[in-house]
Design an enzyme around this catalytic site. Sequence first.
Site, short mmCIF file in Angstrom:
data_model
loop_
_atom_site.label_atom_id
_atom_site.label_comp_id
_atom_site.label_asym_id
_atom_site.label_seq_id
_atom_site.Cartn_x
_atom_site.Cartn_y
_atom_site.Cartn_z
CG ASP A 19 -1.71 -1.26 1.43
OD1 ASP A 19 -2.10 -1.86 0.43
OD2 ASP A 19 -1.95 -1.63 2.61
CD GLU A 226 -8.86 -3.00 -1.17
OE1 GLU A 226 -9.33 -3.05 -0.03
OE2 GLU A 226 -8.07 -3.86 -1.60
O1 FUB Z 1 -3.21 -3.59 3.50
C1 FUB Z 1 -4.52 -3.85 3.94
C2 FUB Z 1 -5.51 -3.57 2.87
O2 FUB Z 1 -5.22 -4.37 1.72
C3 FUB Z 1 -5.49 -2.16 2.34
O3 FUB Z 1 -6.08 -1.24 3.18
C4 FUB Z 1 -6.17 -2.37 1.05
O4 FUB Z 1 -6.11 -1.31 0.15
C5 FUB Z 1 -5.48 -3.62 0.55
O5 FUB Z 1 -4.26 -3.34 -0.07
#
Ligand code: FUB
Length: 327
Positions: A19, A226
Amino acid sequence: MKPSVKPKEPLVTHIYTADPSAHVFEGKIYIYPSHDLDHDGPSNDNGDQYAMEDYHVLSLDDFDSPCVDHGEALHLRDIPWASQQLWAPDAAYKNNTYYLFFPARDHDGIFRIGVATSSSPAGPFQSQPSYIAGSYSIDPAVLVDEDNRAYMFFGGLWGGQLEKWQTGAFLPDAAGPDPSAPALGPRFAELSEDMLSFAAPPREISIIDEDGKPILAGDEDRRYFEGPWVHKFKGYYYLSYSTGTTHKLVYAISRNPEGPYVFKGTILTPVIGWTTHHSILQVGEKWYLFYHDCSLSDGVNHKRCVKYAELHYNSDGTIQTIDPYGE
Ligand code: FUB
């Protein structure tokens, strides 16, 4: 010769990272990643395997330099309101202060977004006592615009709980919209001048196709899942995000930070591993995509590694699709 980090190779290999939110601060490239825990627990769609407990800040003097790990910048134990799962963070600079924005579950198991401050881009960061009032879900990305107004974009489905907030209240059993209904959009909130609260309640961003019709929840190649990121190029705001179940990074553009955003195409084809999450950064005249995959762990979804690749625009402002394993 200094050992440098090559494109499409892990920035660091001594810890698992994911991320990446990249920024140029004080003439260097700073990367704010999640720090994946090296554990062998079970995985599920709720994301329990992403059990991260702290943040490390990485930096590069330039792309010919080694990547520096500045060590622990913030730990769960020092965040009074949080109980677990320090997920994808972002950082911003304003008011002579560096702000780290991060999601975590509160003591009721609900994801909220917090903020911590530092006088240095490398941290350490000092958490505020409470999460940002009115915040929910995950994956904050903050844009400080050219006029110095700051906007947060956030939200993620499934483990990120975005679908549980459709009524404005947290409904633990709520499912996402019907496949034939408009998809849920990421959230937009202007930040207060001191960057510690929302200036107004978050609103939903609309993502539409070239005919002005909303992208539908069943359109999993294009719908928002997301990991929002917003950057500016030639007067347009570019909102890029993960499609989740179809494992792509895609983008849409608008003249307005709040949208509506018109869907344009794919930035990154699927990587090794389930999640895909990124940032886009201009360094000098060039543009770069920072992203992650699971190559460092041979494909374990919660043991990821941060990488970068150069990003190119076409003359009409569209972005050329990157193959994470191509030349
Ligand atoms: O790293 C945890 C979660 O996985 C993140 O918040 C999302 O975007 C995905 O990458």
